[in-house]
Write a protein that holds these residues in place. Structure first.
Motif, PDB file in Angstrom:
ATOM      1  N   ASP A  40       0.835  -1.281  -0.016  1.00 11.79           N
ATOM      2  CA  ASP A  40       0.006  -0.093  -0.005  1.00 11.79           C
ATOM      3  C   ASP A  40       0.908   1.307  -0.142  1.00 11.79           C
ATOM      4  OD1 ASP A  40      -2.287  -1.250  -0.101  1.00 11.79           O
ATOM      5  OD2 ASP A  40      -2.499  -1.573   2.122  1.00 11.79           O
ATOM      6  N   SER A  90      -1.000   4.659  -1.139  1.00 17.12           N
ATOM      7  CA  SER A  90      -1.675   5.157  -0.294  1.00 17.12           C
ATOM      8  C   SER A  90      -1.240   5.854   0.962  1.00 17.12           C
ATOM      9  CB  SER A  90      -2.994   4.124   0.052  1.00 17.12           C
ATOM     10  OG  SER A  90      -3.800   4.580   0.692  1.00 17.12           O
ATOM     11  N   THR A 132      -0.868   9.664   1.907  1.00 16.63           N
ATOM     12  CA  THR A 132      -1.664  10.321   3.322  1.00 16.63           C
ATOM     13  C   THR A 132      -0.782  10.841   4.173  1.00 16.63           C
ATOM     14  OG1 THR A 132      -3.193   8.298   2.926  1.00 16.63           O
ATOM     15  CG2 THR A 132      -2.998   9.346   5.329  1.00 16.63           C
ATOM     16  N   ARG A 188      -8.805  11.043   3.301  1.00 12.25           N
ATOM     17  CA  ARG A 188      -9.877  11.185   2.098  1.00 12.25           C
ATOM     18  C   ARG A 188      -9.180  11.840   1.061  1.00 12.25           C
ATOM     19  NH1 ARG A 188     -14.124  15.428   3.006  1.00 12.25           N
ATOM     20  NH2 ARG A 188     -12.728  16.402   1.840  1.00 12.25           N
ATOM     21  N   GLU A 216      -6.956   9.719  -0.843  1.00 10.93           N
ATOM     22  CA  GLU A 216      -7.702   8.597  -1.619  1.00 10.93           C
ATOM     23  C   GLU A 216      -8.188   9.551  -2.914  1.00 10.93           C
ATOM     24  OE1 GLU A 216      -7.647   5.234  -1.763  1.00 10.93           O
ATOM     25  OE2 GLU A 216      -6.071   5.649  -0.093  1.00 10.93           O
ATOM     26  N   GLU A 217      -8.726  10.702  -2.782  1.00 12.08           N
ATOM     27  CA  GLU A 217      -9.411  11.272  -3.819  1.00 12.08           C
ATOM     28  C   GLU A 217      -8.399  11.776  -5.090  1.00 12.08           C
ATOM     29  OE1 GLU A 217     -11.235  14.765  -2.476  1.00 12.08           O
ATOM     30  OE2 GLU A 217     -12.829  13.723  -1.661  1.00 12.08           O
ATOM     31  N   GLY A 242      -7.904   8.319  -6.708  1.00 12.11           N
ATOM     32  CA  GLY A 242      -8.707   7.938  -7.664  1.00 12.11           C
ATOM     33  C   GLY A 242      -9.039   8.848  -8.817  1.00 12.11           C
TER      34      GLY A 242
END
Length: 170
Positions: free
Chosen positions: A98, A101, A105, A122, A125-126, A129
């Motif tokens: 990971d 991520s 973060t 969040r 992750e956006e 994405g």
């Protein structure tokens, strides 16, 4: 860990974060895909595999080089993107599967813009994405170009063969 190793990891986190915050993140996602599927941890091999997967334009994004056909004001380095590739390898080694991520973060929480620091997980992750969508588009575009080039080569060979056949019957 030594103090220098912490600095190296921090620099790798910041480089990765800047790529996602100010560029597309496509190169990092390509590298992640390749590291996972092929276990590549050599920068030269990772370079070749990324170029094959996403093409030169996306590989050289945010680097000042003639192969970056879409230069912007955001520049991570000169020439080949080995600064980024080495950072990915180091982050994958430290964080495991990971790595994107977790490192993103960390970037959002401590090194990114004030906007990113609020709700860092969040926001990370956006960013991932959005980058995944661009990565998918980049892979499809590369495949399309490869198919187009193959068809052009096949067409040229077919025309050559037909012209030889026509010459042989005269």
């Amino acid at each position: 860990m030594t103090a220098n190793h912490f600095a190296d990891i921090r620099d790798a986190i910041v480089m990765l974060g800047k790529e996602f915050e100010f560029a597309s993140g496509i190169r990092a996602l390509a590298a992640d895909n390749i590291i996972r599927e092929k276990g590549i941890d050599d920068p030269d091999e990772l370079f070749d595999a990324c170029e094959e997967l996403i093409g030169s334009t996306n590989l050289f994004e945010s680097y000042d080089d003639a192969l970056n056909t879409r230069p912007t004001d955001f520049v991570l380095g000169q020439g080949c993107p080995f600064l980024s590739l080495n950072a990915y390898i180091e982050l994958a080694d430290v964080y495991g599967a990971d790595w994107i991520s977790l490192a993103l973060t960390e970037y959002a929480a401590h090194y990114g813009s004030v906007k990113l620091r609020r709700l860092a997980p969040r926001n990370a992750e956006e960013m991932i994405g959005s980058a995944r969508e661009r990565f998918g588009d980049a892979v499809l575009l590369k495949v399309g170009r490869d198919i187009g080039e193959s068809l052009q080569g096949l067409s040229s060979r077919l025309k050559g063969a037909l012209s030889l056949r026509g010459s042989a019957t005269i």
